[in-house]
Scaffold this motif. Structure first.
Motif, PDB file in Angstrom:
ATOM      1  N   GLU A 126    -106.628 -49.074  37.383  1.00 37.73           N
ATOM      2  CA  GLU A 126    -105.889 -49.128  36.107  1.00 37.73           C
ATOM      3  C   GLU A 126    -107.131 -49.327  34.996  1.00 37.73           C
ATOM      4  OE1 GLU A 126    -102.781 -49.204  35.461  1.00 37.73           O
ATOM      5  OE2 GLU A 126    -102.183 -48.760  37.521  1.00 37.73           O
TER       6      GLU A 126
ATOM      7  N   SER B 127     -97.392 -51.451  29.333  1.00 40.48           N
ATOM      8  CA  SER B 127     -97.244 -51.698  31.002  1.00 40.48           C
ATOM      9  C   SER B 127     -98.445 -51.767  31.322  1.00 40.48           C
ATOM     10  CB  SER B 127     -96.351 -50.433  31.259  1.00 40.48           C
ATOM     11  OG  SER B 127     -97.270 -49.152  31.323  1.00 40.48           O
ATOM     12  N   TRP B 128     -99.771 -51.457  30.720  1.00 36.99           N
ATOM     13  CA  TRP B 128    -100.866 -51.507  31.095  1.00 36.99           C
ATOM     14  C   TRP B 128    -101.760 -52.746  30.722  1.00 36.99           C
ATOM     15  CZ3 TRP B 128    -102.279 -45.722  29.935  1.00 36.99           C
ATOM     16  CH2 TRP B 128    -101.667 -44.906  30.711  1.00 36.99           C
TER      17      TRP B 128
ATOM     18  N   CYS C 280    -102.194 -53.771  27.591  1.00 30.14           N
ATOM     19  CA  CYS C 280    -102.662 -53.668  26.288  1.00 30.14           C
ATOM     20  C   CYS C 280    -102.075 -54.296  25.125  1.00 30.14           C
ATOM     21  CB  CYS C 280    -102.880 -52.133  25.983  1.00 30.14           C
ATOM     22  SG  CYS C 280    -103.815 -51.279  27.110  1.00 30.14           S
TER      23      CYS C 280
ATOM     24  N   LYS D  19    -104.739 -42.401  30.934  1.00 28.58           N
ATOM     25  CA  LYS D  19    -105.537 -43.798  31.593  1.00 28.58           C
ATOM     26  C   LYS D  19    -107.172 -43.391  31.820  1.00 28.58           C
ATOM     27  CE  LYS D  19    -102.844 -45.478  34.860  1.00 28.58           C
ATOM     28  NZ  LYS D  19    -102.235 -45.824  36.196  1.00 28.58           N
TER      29      LYS D  19
END
Length: 221
Positions: free
Chosen positions: A102, A127-128, A130, A214
């Motif tokens: 990730e 969702s990551w 950030c 990503k």
């Protein structure tokens, strides 16, 4: 007035089809394209800005999928999406997750004059985990980004007026110093590729593949 919603899954060859059925008033054939437009509502009361379906369609597009709609006025509607099947994972001894699987949480500046694309990018990046600074006007981005340089800038190439993502990147770097950046565009021309390359930025083509984004973000880790 009573109604219901049914969520169903069915296998179709090497795909699985996810369907959401409702027993609402249905959508006339002439309106079935319009409802995916930004700020479009069918004047049936209730609350909302008319962005939900537009955002859902853009999110699906970012992931490389398409939303299908069938509707019967007076009887309800069915929204569906097809996803590829994958091999079942064998569950064994717990393994610590790969630290590189990730992207690390970054402070990401996103500028796009399309509000639905902007919302989709915000959703994906958050969702990551950030921190996302999202703007649809270049001048606002320059004024509001503050003194803290973003870890990454994701800039649409075609902005309003005469502005481009490349010109905005130059202004940002002049104000904040060097920063990693990617220019996002549906234009596959050699001229745009050379312009982006000369600006020292990565080039990402629409629709954006989350895996490609990503991978780019992982390079910054």
């Amino acid at each position: 007035v009573r109604g219901g919603v049914l969520l169903g899954l069915r296998r179709q060859g090497d795909e699985v089809r996810i369907e959401v059925w409702d027993s609402g008033p249905g959508i006339a054939l002439a309106d079935q394209t319009l409802i995916f437009e930004e700020f479009r509502r069918l004047n049936r009361g209730g609350q909302g800005l008319g962005l939900g379906l537009s955002i859902a369609e853009r999110l699906a597009g970012l992931l490389g999928h398409r939303i299908h709609l069938r509707s019967w006025p007076g009887h309800g509607s069915c929204f569906a999406i097809n996803l590829p099947l994958s091999e079942a994972q064998v569950v064994g001894q717990a393994i610590a997750p790969d630290a590189g699987s990730e992207p690390r949480a970054l402070r990401v500046l996103v500028v796009d004059n399309d509000l639905s694309v902007l919302a989709a990018m915000q959703s994906l990046l958050r969702s990551w985990h950030c921190e996302v600074l999202a703007f649809n006007v270049p001048e606002t981005a320059l004024a509001e980004v503050g003194d803290t340089r973003p870890d990454l800038a994701l800039l649409d190439y075609h902005l309003d007026g005469d502005a481009t993502g490349v010109s905005l990147l130059q202004a940002l770097r002049q104000a904040l110093g060097t920063m990693p950046a990617a220019i996002i565009t549906a234009d596959h021309s050699e001229a745009v590729r050379r312009e982006v390359e000369s600006a020292g930025a990565w080039l990402l083509h629409k629709p954006i593949k989350p895996l490609a984004l990503k991978s780019l973000m992982a390079r910054l880790g």
